[in-house]
Design a protein around this motif. Structure first.
Motif, PDB file in Angstrom:
ATOM      1  N   ALA A  33       7.446   9.913   0.408  1.00  0.00           N
ATOM      2  CA  ALA A  33       8.424  10.274  -0.616  1.00  0.00           C
ATOM      3  C   ALA A  33       8.110   9.623  -1.956  1.00  0.00           C
ATOM      4  O   ALA A  33       8.394  10.182  -3.012  1.00  0.00           O
ATOM      5  CB  ALA A  33       9.834   9.884  -0.166  1.00  0.00           C
ATOM      6  N   ALA A  34       7.536   8.421  -1.912  1.00  0.00           N
ATOM      7  CA  ALA A  34       7.101   7.700  -3.122  1.00  0.00           C
ATOM      8  C   ALA A  34       8.215   7.543  -4.149  1.00  0.00           C
ATOM      9  O   ALA A  34       7.978   7.651  -5.354  1.00  0.00           O
ATOM     10  CB  ALA A  34       5.883   8.379  -3.750  1.00  0.00           C
ATOM     11  N   GLY A  35       9.439   7.305  -3.661  1.00  0.00           N
ATOM     12  CA  GLY A  35      10.553   7.158  -4.600  1.00  0.00           C
ATOM     13  C   GLY A  35      10.818   8.440  -5.359  1.00  0.00           C
ATOM     14  O   GLY A  35      11.188   8.422  -6.540  1.00  0.00           O
ATOM     15  N   VAL A  57       7.467   8.996  -7.630  1.00  0.00           N
ATOM     16  CA  VAL A  57       7.382   7.971  -8.670  1.00  0.00           C
ATOM     17  C   VAL A  57       6.202   7.020  -8.456  1.00  0.00           C
ATOM     18  O   VAL A  57       5.395   6.790  -9.357  1.00  0.00           O
ATOM     19  CB  VAL A  57       8.696   7.159  -8.754  1.00  0.00           C
ATOM     20  N   CYS A  58       6.094   6.452  -7.267  1.00  0.00           N
ATOM     21  CA  CYS A  58       5.148   5.366  -7.020  1.00  0.00           C
ATOM     22  C   CYS A  58       3.778   5.907  -6.643  1.00  0.00           C
ATOM     23  O   CYS A  58       3.328   5.811  -5.491  1.00  0.00           O
ATOM     24  CB  CYS A  58       5.699   4.437  -5.944  1.00  0.00           C
ATOM     25  N   GLY A  59       3.086   6.479  -7.622  1.00  0.00           N
ATOM     26  CA  GLY A  59       1.795   7.092  -7.381  1.00  0.00           C
ATOM     27  C   GLY A  59       0.740   6.116  -6.901  1.00  0.00           C
ATOM     28  O   GLY A  59      -0.161   6.481  -6.153  1.00  0.00           O
ATOM     29  N   LEU A  60       0.836   4.873  -7.341  1.00  0.00           N
ATOM     30  CA  LEU A  60      -0.140   3.855  -6.954  1.00  0.00           C
ATOM     31  C   LEU A  60       0.330   3.032  -5.764  1.00  0.00           C
ATOM     32  O   LEU A  60      -0.280   2.011  -5.436  1.00  0.00           O
ATOM     33  CB  LEU A  60      -0.432   2.933  -8.142  1.00  0.00           C
ATOM     34  N   GLY A  61       1.397   3.460  -5.125  1.00  0.00           N
ATOM     35  CA  GLY A  61       1.911   2.721  -3.984  1.00  0.00           C
ATOM     36  C   GLY A  61       2.613   1.444  -4.410  1.00  0.00           C
ATOM     37  O   GLY A  61       3.140   1.351  -5.524  1.00  0.00           O
ATOM     38  N   LEU A  82       8.997   8.305   6.178  1.00  0.00           N
ATOM     39  CA  LEU A  82       9.948   8.628   5.113  1.00  0.00           C
ATOM     40  C   LEU A  82       9.521   9.928   4.425  1.00  0.00           C
ATOM     41  O   LEU A  82       8.450  10.003   3.807  1.00  0.00           O
ATOM     42  CB  LEU A  82      10.022   7.506   4.082  1.00  0.00           C
ATOM     43  N   ILE A  83      10.344  10.951   4.570  1.00  0.00           N
ATOM     44  CA  ILE A  83      10.151  12.224   3.890  1.00  0.00           C
ATOM     45  C   ILE A  83      11.492  12.665   3.315  1.00  0.00           C
ATOM     46  O   ILE A  83      12.542  12.140   3.714  1.00  0.00           O
ATOM     47  CB  ILE A  83       9.587  13.319   4.829  1.00  0.00           C
ATOM     48  N   ILE A  84      11.462  13.612   2.396  1.00  0.00           N
ATOM     49  CA  ILE A  84      12.688  14.071   1.748  1.00  0.00           C
ATOM     50  C   ILE A  84      12.724  15.596   1.741  1.00  0.00           C
ATOM     51  O   ILE A  84      11.722  16.256   2.033  1.00  0.00           O
ATOM     52  CB  ILE A  84      12.802  13.528   0.304  1.00  0.00           C
ATOM     53  N   THR A  85      13.871  16.129   1.380  1.00  0.00           N
ATOM     54  CA  THR A  85      14.027  17.577   1.348  1.00  0.00           C
ATOM     55  C   THR A  85      13.959  18.108  -0.081  1.00  0.00           C
ATOM     56  O   THR A  85      14.007  17.354  -1.055  1.00  0.00           O
ATOM     57  CB  THR A  85      15.370  18.003   1.962  1.00  0.00           C
ATOM     58  N   ALA A  86      13.835  19.395  -0.197  1.00  0.00           N
ATOM     59  CA  ALA A  86      14.009  20.127  -1.447  1.00  0.00           C
ATOM     60  C   ALA A  86      14.875  21.328  -1.122  1.00  0.00           C
ATOM     61  O   ALA A  86      15.240  21.558   0.033  1.00  0.00           O
ATOM     62  CB  ALA A  86      12.658  20.547  -2.021  1.00  0.00           C
ATOM     63  N   ASP A 103       0.850  -1.184   0.000  1.00  0.00           N
ATOM     64  CA  ASP A 103       0.000   0.000   0.000  1.00  0.00           C
ATOM     65  C   ASP A 103       0.895   1.248   0.000  1.00  0.00           C
ATOM     66  O   ASP A 103       1.631   1.480  -0.961  1.00  0.00           O
ATOM     67  CB  ASP A 103      -0.946  -0.037   1.194  1.00  0.00           C
ATOM     68  N   VAL A 104       0.879   2.063   1.047  1.00  0.00           N
ATOM     69  CA  VAL A 104       1.723   3.263   1.108  1.00  0.00           C
ATOM     70  C   VAL A 104       2.802   3.116   2.185  1.00  0.00           C
ATOM     71  O   VAL A 104       3.361   4.109   2.649  1.00  0.00           O
ATOM     72  CB  VAL A 104       0.876   4.529   1.369  1.00  0.00           C
ATOM     73  N   TYR A 105       3.106   1.886   2.536  1.00  0.00           N
ATOM     74  CA  TYR A 105       4.100   1.614   3.573  1.00  0.00           C
ATOM     75  C   TYR A 105       5.281   0.844   2.992  1.00  0.00           C
ATOM     76  O   TYR A 105       5.132   0.025   2.076  1.00  0.00           O
ATOM     77  CB  TYR A 105       3.474   0.813   4.717  1.00  0.00           C
ATOM     78  N   LEU A 106       6.456   1.113   3.542  1.00  0.00           N
ATOM     79  CA  LEU A 106       7.667   0.374   3.191  1.00  0.00           C
ATOM     80  C   LEU A 106       8.228  -0.281   4.440  1.00  0.00           C
ATOM     81  O   LEU A 106       8.045   0.227   5.556  1.00  0.00           O
ATOM     82  CB  LEU A 106       8.709   1.318   2.570  1.00  0.00           C
ATOM     83  N   TYR A 107       8.928  -1.395   4.249  1.00  0.00           N
ATOM     84  CA  TYR A 107       9.491  -2.152   5.358  1.00  0.00           C
ATOM     85  C   TYR A 107      10.977  -2.374   5.104  1.00  0.00           C
ATOM     86  O   TYR A 107      11.380  -2.694   3.973  1.00  0.00           O
ATOM     87  CB  TYR A 107       8.794  -3.510   5.488  1.00  0.00           C
ATOM     88  N   ASP A 108      11.781  -2.195   6.145  1.00  0.00           N
ATOM     89  CA  ASP A 108      13.212  -2.403   5.963  1.00  0.00           C
ATOM     90  C   ASP A 108      13.582  -3.862   6.214  1.00  0.00           C
ATOM     91  O   ASP A 108      12.714  -4.703   6.519  1.00  0.00           O
ATOM     92  CB  ASP A 108      14.034  -1.433   6.822  1.00  0.00           C
ATOM     93  N   ALA A 109      14.868  -4.162   6.066  1.00  0.00           N
ATOM     94  CA  ALA A 109      15.341  -5.544   6.167  1.00  0.00           C
ATOM     95  C   ALA A 109      15.143  -6.137   7.555  1.00  0.00           C
ATOM     96  O   ALA A 109      15.175  -7.363   7.724  1.00  0.00           O
ATOM     97  CB  ALA A 109      16.818  -5.604   5.775  1.00  0.00           C
TER      98      ALA A 109
END
Length: 394
Positions: A44-46, A49-53, A359-363, A29-35
């Motif tokens: 951040a959606a890559g 990029v990943c509009g559909l999750g 997860l967020i990113i800067t500009a 969905d809209v979640y990511l999991y680490d190792a």
């Protein structure tokens, strides 16, 4: 174990990315999991990029089916998915001709070449390009040449000749640079990497009028702000204008590497001919299957309308942060590409947000950028705000 894997990667990879010490394993969905199994809410959606999750079954099934058929044929032959993807892109953009690339940067290269070839074919003697200060268009030589940020350009100079930079949202500064050598004006309808700055209606309309009167091509870079990100399928559509050339990438493939540049029939007639441009992998069956399926899903699930609704809610939530925290200077943006500018280091907040599972990113300009998957819900926006405020408090 995780630290060992990171160290091994750093020993073997060219150090051109400032990566965070996180090894991502899978998404849902809209979640990511680490190792190690830690769950992160992804805003951040890559990088848009990943509009559909990460778990759209229709897209995954289409890609798996195509892998069993063909992934590559070269562009010496036709395949159905390429024609279908091109038709769908032209339908949603209003353009007439499209060329598929592997990335946004390659799309910019194609757009610049098309503009130069248009001028050459018409024997106009034009070759200069006006770009915008504070812009970002990619990291190839051509793309860097029209990127209006010095630290991206300086190490690689001399760059493409004939590029001039105007002030974004200052039409008079653009007019001052136009002359009988100007062949194109390139801009982002919303500057993403540059700090989340939308173009004004007057600026976009003025650029269009200036180009039309002087036989100059208007190029809109929709690589980050396109595909519903601003609440319109393409950001320029809000302004009731139409560019001559546009570039796309990122969300058109939802993670499958693909970009494109498209143009009107008039530009196509005077620009690229067979042999002028090419790409071994551009427009391959797998990438085009991703594009046509993503467009189908966007339309069926009314993603544009959803983004408008969620964008309004996100704006309200971010404005509350401006009122609540002295170090949150302002919020700006549209739809689901928004940012807050801080008076304290944004990088520190990013690290603390990771600790809180966000997860967020800067500009540019000490700005935190919010570009979540376009399927985000109000509840998940609330969750993001909660985690962000935890990061603020640390």
């Amino acid at each position: 174990m995780v630290n060992n894997k990171i160290a091994e990667a750093e020993e073997n990879l060219l150090h051109v990315y400032n990566r965070f010490p996180i090894i991502l394993d899978h998404g849902e969905d809209v979640y990511l999991y680490d190792a190690e199994g830690k769950k992160y809410l992804d805003f951040a959606a890559g990088i848009a990029v990943c509009g559909l999750g990460y778990s759209n079954k229709e897209l995954k099934d289409a890609l798996k089916k195509q892998i069993d058929l063909l992934c590559h044929t070269s562009n010496l032959y036709f395949h159905e998915s390429c024609g279908e993807a091109a038709k769908k892109l032209n339908e949603i953009s209003g353009m007439d001709r499209v060329f598929f690339t592997n990335s946004g940067t390659e799309a910019i290269e194609g757009a610049l070449k098309s503009a130069r070839k248009y001028a050459y074919t018409k024997e106009s003697g034009r070759y200069e390009i006006i770009a915008m200060q504070n812009s970002f268009h990619g990291r190839s030589i051509g793309a860097v040449s029209v990127t209006g940020t010095e630290h991206y350009r300086t190490p690689f100079e001399p760059l493409l000749p004939g590029v001039k930079f105007a002030e974004y949202n200052n039409l008079e500064s653009v007019k001052a640079l136009v002359n009988d050598k100007t062949c194109a004006i390139i801009l982002e309808p919303l500057q993403g990497e540059g700090g989340i700055y939308p173009a004004t209606k007057e600026f976009m309309e003025g650029i269009r009028e200036l180009c039309s009167k002087n036989d100059i091509l208007m190029i809109c870079d929709e690589i980050q702000c396109g595909m519903a990100r601003t609440g319109y399928m393409f950001a320029w559509q809000e302004y009731n204008i139409k560019p001559d050339i546009m570039t796309m990438a990122k969300a058109i493939g939802n993670g499958i590497p693909v970009g494109a540049f498209a143009m009107t029939e008039e530009v196509a007639k005077y620009s690229m001919e067979a042999g002028d441009h090419g790409s071994t992998y551009g427009g391959n069956p797998l990438a085009c299957t991703a594009v046509k399926t993503v467009i189908d899903i966007f339309q069926k699930e009314q993603i544009v309308d959803h983004v408008k609704e969620m964008g309004e809610y996100l704006s309200i939530c971010l404005e509350k942060l401006v009122q609540k925290y002295d170090f949150v200077k302002e919020c700006r943006g549209k739809g689901l590409i928004q940012g807050i500018e801080l008076t304290k280091p944004a990088g520190d907040i990013i690290t603390k947000a990771h600790e809180a599972g966000l997860l967020i990113i800067t500009a540019k300009g000490n700005t935190i950028r919010f570009v979540p998957p376009l399927i985000i819900t109000k509840e998940q926006i609330d969750e993001m705000i909660e985690k962000l405020e935890i990061a603020f408090a640390k």
